[in-house]
Write a protein that holds these residues in place. Structure first.
Motif, PDB file in Angstrom:
ATOM      1  N   PHE A   1      -3.686   9.925  22.209  1.00 12.49           N
ATOM      2  CA  PHE A   1      -3.450   9.784  20.772  1.00 12.49           C
ATOM      3  C   PHE A   1      -4.626  10.247  19.927  1.00 12.49           C
ATOM      4  O   PHE A   1      -4.592  10.130  18.716  1.00 12.49           O
TER       5      PHE A   1
ATOM      6  N   GLU B   1      -3.972  12.373  16.767  1.00 13.88           N
ATOM      7  CA  GLU B   1      -3.099  11.897  15.701  1.00 13.88           C
ATOM      8  C   GLU B   1      -3.885  11.124  14.646  1.00 13.88           C
ATOM      9  O   GLU B   1      -4.739  10.312  14.971  1.00 13.88           O
ATOM     10  N   HIS B   2      -3.572  11.405  13.380  1.00 15.81           N
ATOM     11  CA  HIS B   2      -4.173  10.630  12.310  1.00 15.81           C
ATOM     12  C   HIS B   2      -3.102  10.166  11.362  1.00 15.81           C
ATOM     13  O   HIS B   2      -2.052  10.805  11.240  1.00 15.81           O
ATOM     14  N   PRO B   3      -3.341   9.063  10.653  1.00 16.54           N
ATOM     15  CA  PRO B   3      -2.349   8.624   9.682  1.00 16.54           C
ATOM     16  C   PRO B   3      -2.169   9.707   8.632  1.00 16.54           C
ATOM     17  O   PRO B   3      -3.112  10.402   8.285  1.00 16.54           O
ATOM     18  N   ARG B   4      -0.920   9.809   8.176  1.00 12.94           N
ATOM     19  CA  ARG B   4      -0.621  10.770   7.118  1.00 12.94           C
ATOM     20  C   ARG B   4      -1.423  10.387   5.886  1.00 12.94           C
ATOM     21  O   ARG B   4      -1.423   9.243   5.446  1.00 12.94           O
TER      22      ARG B   4
ATOM     23  N   ASP C   1      -1.698   9.903   2.465  1.00 16.20           N
ATOM     24  CA  ASP C   1      -0.686   9.715   1.452  1.00 16.20           C
ATOM     25  C   ASP C   1      -1.388   9.148   0.228  1.00 16.20           C
ATOM     26  O   ASP C   1      -2.161   8.205   0.343  1.00 16.20           O
TER      27      ASP C   1
ATOM     28  N   ALA D   1      -1.044   5.532   0.121  1.00 18.11           N
ATOM     29  CA  ALA D   1      -1.404   4.714   1.278  1.00 18.11           C
ATOM     30  C   ALA D   1      -2.448   3.676   0.910  1.00 18.11           C
ATOM     31  O   ALA D   1      -2.321   2.505   1.235  1.00 18.11           O
TER      32      ALA D   1
ATOM     33  N   SER E   1      -0.868   0.781  -1.305  1.00 26.26           N
ATOM     34  CA  SER E   1       0.016  -0.229  -0.731  1.00 26.26           C
ATOM     35  C   SER E   1      -0.731  -1.139   0.230  1.00 26.26           C
ATOM     36  O   SER E   1      -0.425  -2.309   0.335  1.00 26.26           O
ATOM     37  N   SER E   2      -1.731  -0.589   0.928  1.00 27.43           N
ATOM     38  CA  SER E   2      -2.433  -1.450   1.867  1.00 27.43           C
ATOM     39  C   SER E   2      -3.548  -2.209   1.164  1.00 27.43           C
ATOM     40  O   SER E   2      -3.918  -3.292   1.568  1.00 27.43           O
ATOM     41  N   GLY E   3      -4.065  -1.610   0.081  1.00 22.03           N
ATOM     42  CA  GLY E   3      -5.131  -2.299  -0.630  1.00 22.03           C
ATOM     43  C   GLY E   3      -4.606  -3.533  -1.328  1.00 22.03           C
ATOM     44  O   GLY E   3      -5.240  -4.570  -1.331  1.00 22.03           O
TER      45      GLY E   3
ATOM     46  N   ASP F   1      -2.346  -6.792  -1.704  1.00 20.84           N
ATOM     47  CA  ASP F   1      -2.120  -7.786  -0.663  1.00 20.84           C
ATOM     48  C   ASP F   1      -0.778  -7.555   0.015  1.00 20.84           C
ATOM     49  O   ASP F   1       0.272  -7.742  -0.600  1.00 20.84           O
ATOM     50  N   PRO F   2      -0.769  -7.102   1.256  1.00 17.64           N
ATOM     51  CA  PRO F   2       0.513  -6.774   1.877  1.00 17.64           C
ATOM     52  C   PRO F   2       1.202  -8.003   2.455  1.00 17.64           C
ATOM     53  O   PRO F   2       1.347  -8.135   3.655  1.00 17.64           O
ATOM     54  N   THR F   3       1.586  -8.906   1.611  1.00 20.15           N
ATOM     55  CA  THR F   3       2.261 -10.106   2.104  1.00 20.15           C
ATOM     56  C   THR F   3       3.618 -10.232   1.457  1.00 20.15           C
ATOM     57  O   THR F   3       3.954  -9.498   0.538  1.00 20.15           O
ATOM     58  N   PHE F   4       4.358 -11.193   1.929  1.00 24.62           N
ATOM     59  CA  PHE F   4       5.635 -11.479   1.322  1.00 24.62           C
ATOM     60  C   PHE F   4       5.420 -12.227   0.014  1.00 24.62           C
ATOM     61  O   PHE F   4       4.495 -12.999  -0.110  1.00 24.62           O
TER      62      PHE F   4
END
Lengths: 70, 823
Positions: free
Chosen positions: A43, A46-49, A51, A54, A57-59, A61-64
């Motif tokens: 692997f 391979e690198h993350p796209r 975006d 990106a 969305s990750s910065g 708070d990725p919670t419900f």
């Protein structure tokens, strides 16, 4: 053939060096996991796209939210 | 009775590639999902730009993903100081590191997904996944990102994290495996050099060599050989000394005798400058034996790692009411009297009494009953059960080890200790090996000292002792077991102790748990009596039900066409907590539910009263439908046996095993299932509590070999004390700790596979023992006749080891296993 008296101990010294390197690797934990590295090498390319969203969305708070839960 | 599934059901989930249930297909959408878990994971992966994962997954062939599980937890407790004191390691600066165990690590593409965290979440410095133990070592900069954020992201990627408990135990294991590797390294390096020197000496023997070089080589060989015997080889002396002190004989004793005799005689010969030396053979011996041991050790670890993860899955945090405020805290800090808030989907952290709210809890862990039990104010609940529908508040009456789960776990531990020990085949062989070799050595020494000189007699005896060293004999068992255990674990059958394979190789009695083991553990509609037009209504009303029975009803009737008028006129669907659902359609009140739910309102029973009784006797759960108080339909549900259960049981019987059912369920239900899968109804033991199951297993054990197959904590104690306990797929984590074998595949076929494999493996082991004994006999005869030379010994020994290894590999990989996993 007197050279043997020098060459053989030298060869053993070399083997000792290799062993020391092996000890070092084991103590560093490089051989703790014998299964994963075999896959990891596949692997490497391979690198993350990259975006523009990106980071967003990750910065954030990725919670419900609570409404999602119920 | 069930409707055929509509043709659209071949739509596959965009994340896990499993068929999407008919009710969830949305024809207008491109990514289709089988559950909300998969949807969340898919969206998170896309949002992070990690969609390369799906390509990699196909590349490595890991298409068999389980449906993703996302807890939606906020992991607030991970940021508390109590948590970081317990689990987090502080590095210089604001850098922190932790080891987390992850759920759902199933294929190698997960490595990529998880190790790309640093590129996706700023502040994460490094993430390293260990595939075998499913653990990740994370380091992050605390000033940039919080651990709870990382944990949340992992959760949304379908890998809910859990702090790795039992740090000291894992550290011990790590140190042990490093020590073994180092020993192998030393033994290998010494072996290589001694063999090179030996090669020079053999060449010298053939073509002539000046005495000064010859003695130089001998001295060098002796010093390296002594190093090999005293450093890595010390393991065997220590182990056999322990055995002698304990007044037993294991296979290490004859090995130590051979090593000692060969070493001492060799050193003496080098000193005196005469006779043969065998240091090359001795170094090979040490190396091969150590490798065999390492293989054995690693195979054992594999299953232990899986158990570690399961153990860490008990909840870490809970929500407690302190000073009228709900705070999230660690379970360890919970005290008796605290009021805990348990949300839907949470696991109860303690035993207690409900003080507010009403809900349904799934107590499958304790009772094996898969249908949630309704609870309300005043009901007592137990740690380990899962809250299924609404938020409740619980006052803790017991925490930690004092809970019922905790007490059962202790029963499990004692059960493991009480397990009868079975003498291992290899050690039994070792028992008579030593005296035979000693007597033979004595005779050889006597004969040669009478025939020739004393020195020659010593030389021949030492040669005999070295070549009869049971090196290959002691390798045969672990190597063969290792290959078999590796083969099984590829088929998702994890064998914790090699002795289990030995025990399972001869037939005896198998006790099978019913719910979840023979059956699917999910009720299904098997009978419908009433007006056909009601079916569509039921399907529509139950669409949103969370109850397993409601889901089963929707699955059975959801595809029936409902006229547009009725569909739009459904109003007020309410799910009651007493086992039923109520809705209003076209101004008519419709109730669907259990006997007690209907009984509270319905007036007109008609002939249905008798039918309920008849269904009870047939082992079916009945559900009634009433319209405006008049009962119009009755539905029978049954937890059907898995498709392959009957076939698997037949296979077991063919192998000579007797099969019985040991269940906690009602007798009628258990007997109905027994007849379906071909078990005599007289061999059904039903209505047993966990404690009774343990007692039954113990009493049966006195009569012979008893194997228990089960899934839940309600039989964990029985699993632990049986001769071999086999935990099946989907079981409670406690059963994993208790069992000797864990099967990570649904159904009973793997159990039959395991039995077959054990039998065949033992045959291979016996054959390999014969081969190695044959080698020892042949070499021994040669040595006794004085025809053994160091060169011959150096060739014969690796040759026999290679023979044993290749027979083991070849015969075990040829064994057919059923590999048709059932959904």
């Amino acid at each position: 053939m007197e050279i043997l008296f020098i060459v053989l101990p030298l060869a053993l010294l070399l083997a000792g060096g290799a062993l020391t390197a092996f000890f070092w690797a084991v103590h560093r934990g490089q051989l703790d996991d014998l299964d994963t590295p075999a896959y990891r090498v596949i692997f490497d390319q391979e690198h993350p796209r990259k975006d523009p969203h990106a980071g967003e969305s990750s910065g954030s708070d990725p919670t419900f939210t609570d409404s999602e839960r119920d | 009775m069930r409707n055929p599934p509509p043709p659209t059901s071949t739509v596959r989930c965009s994340h896990c590639d499993r068929p999407v249930p008919a009710g969830l297909i949305d024809p207008d959408r491109h990514p289709q999902f089988c559950c909300t878990g998969c949807q969340v994971v898919y969206q998170t992966i896309q949002a992070c730009g990690l969609d390369g994962f799906y390509r990699l997954k196909q590349m490595v062939g890991g298409t068999d993903l389980p449906p993703a599980r996302v807890t939606g937890e906020k992991y607030v407790a991970y940021d508390t100081s109590e948590f970081s004191d317990l689990y987090v390691c502080k590095l210089p600066g604001m850098v922190r590191s932790i080891e987390l165990l992850l759920e759902g690590v199933s294929c190698s593409a997960c490595i990529w997904l998880i190790e790309k965290l640093p590129e996706v979440l700023p502040g994460v410095i490094d993430a390293r996944l260990d595939l075998r133990s499913a653990s990740v070592r994370l380091s992050w900069d605390e000033s940039k990102v919080k651990l709870s954020q990382i944990a949340c992201l992992l959760d949304r990627l379908g890998h809910p994290p859990h702090p790795a408990r039992g740090y000291s135990k894992r550290e011990l294991v790590r140190r042990e495996s490093r020590r073994m590797l180092i020993q192998i390294g030393i033994a290998g390096a010494l072996m290589g050099n001694i063999m090179l020197i030996a090669l020079a000496m053999y060449a010298g023997d053939l073509s002539g060599m000046e005495p000064v070089y010859r003695s130089f080589f001998r001295w060098l060989s002796a010093s390296l050989g002594v190093l090999s015997l005293t450093w890595p080889g010390a393991t065997f002396f220590v182990s056999s000394w322990r055995a002698i002190r304990a007044r037993t004989v294991n296979l290490d004793v004859p090995i130590a005798v051979a090593l000692l005799a060969g070493g001492v005689a060799g050193v003496v010969n080098v000193f005196l400058g005469r006779g043969e030396i065998y240091f090359d053979s001795l170094a090979v011996l040490v190396f091969l034996l150590l490798v065999g041991r390492f293989i054995q050790y690693r195979q054992h670890r594999r299953a232990d790692d899986a158990v570690d993860l399961m153990f860490s899955m008990t909840p870490v945090s809970c929500r407690v009411v302190r000073d009228n405020e709900v705070v999230e805290t660690l379970v360890e800090t919970l005290a008796v009297g605290d009021v805990v808030v348990v949300r839907s989907g949470d696991i109860l952290p303690c035993d207690g009494v409900v003080v507010q709210g009403e809900s349904a809890v799934d107590q499958a862990l304790l009772t094996g009953e898969s249908v949630p039990v309704p609870v309300q104010k005043g009901s007592s609940v137990h740690a380990g059960s899962v809250n299924k529908s609404r938020v409740i508040r619980v006052r803790a009456t017991a925490v930690g080890d004092a809970t019922r789960v905790g007490r059962l776990m202790r029963l499990v531990e004692t059960g493991v200790q009480d397990k009868p020990q079975i003498a291992r085949l290899a050690d039994r062989v070792g028992g008579w090996f030593l005296p035979v070799v000693c007597v033979a050595a004595g005779i050889i020494f006597g004969f040669w000292s009478w025939k020739t000189t004393m020195t020659q007699a010593v030389d021949h005896t030492v040669a005999f002792l070295i070549v009869t060293c049971p090196c290959v004999l002691s390798l045969a068992t672990p190597l063969t077991m290792g290959v078999a255990i590796g083969r099984l674990s590829q088929n998702r059958i994890l064998v914790k102790s090699a002795t289990a394979l030995e025990t399972l190789s001869k037939p005896g009695l198998i006790l099978l748990d019913k719910t979840g083991t023979i059956t699917r553990g999910q009720p299904q509609v098997v009978r419908f009596e009433g007006r056909e037009s009601v079916k569509a209504l039921i399907g529509e009303i139950e669409r949103h039900s969370q109850h397993p029975i409601g889901k089963a009803l929707h699955e059975a009737f959801g595809a029936c066409e409902l006229s547009g008028f009725l569909r739009t006129s459904i109003r007020q669907v309410t799910e009651g907590h007493d086992g039923g659902i109520e809705a209003t359609i076209a101004n008519k009140r419709i109730r669907i539910g259990s006997v007690s739910f209907i009984e509270s309102q319905a007036a007109d029973w008609g002939y249905f009263k008798e039918r309920v009784l008849e269904l009870d006797n047939a082992g079916e759960t009945s559900v009634l439908v009433s319209v405006e108080g008049v009962i119009v339909a009755i539905i029978g549900l049954r937890d059907e046996p898995r498709k392959d259960s009957a076939r698997a049981i037949r296979r077991m019987n063919q192998m000579g095993w007797r099969t019985n059912i040991l269940s906690g369920d009602r007798r009628g239900v258990a007997q109905a299932i027994a007849i379906q899968v071909g078990i005599d109804s007289s061999s059904v033991m039903a209505q047993n509590s966990p404690e009774e199951k343990l007692r039954i297993v113990k009493s049966l054990q006195e009569r012979g070999r008893t194997v228990m197959v089960g899934d839940g904590i309600n039989d964990a104690a029985a699993l632990a004390s049986a001769d071999v306990g086999i935990a099946v797929h989907g079981g409670a984590e406690a059963s994993l700790a208790a069992a000797d074998v864990y099967i990570a595949r649904p159904g009973l076929q793997p159990v039959a596979d395991l039995l077959n494999m054990s039998r065949r493996t033992m045959n291979v082991i016996k054959r390999n023992l014969l081969i190695s004994l044959g080698y020892n006999l042949l070499a021994g005869i040669l040595a006794a006749g004085g025809a053994m030379s160091p060169m011959l010994a150096a060739v014969l020994m690796p040759l026999s080891a290679a023979t044993v290894l290749s027979t083991a590999t070849w015969s075990i990989w040829r064994i057919q296993l059923s590999d048709t996993p059932e959904e």
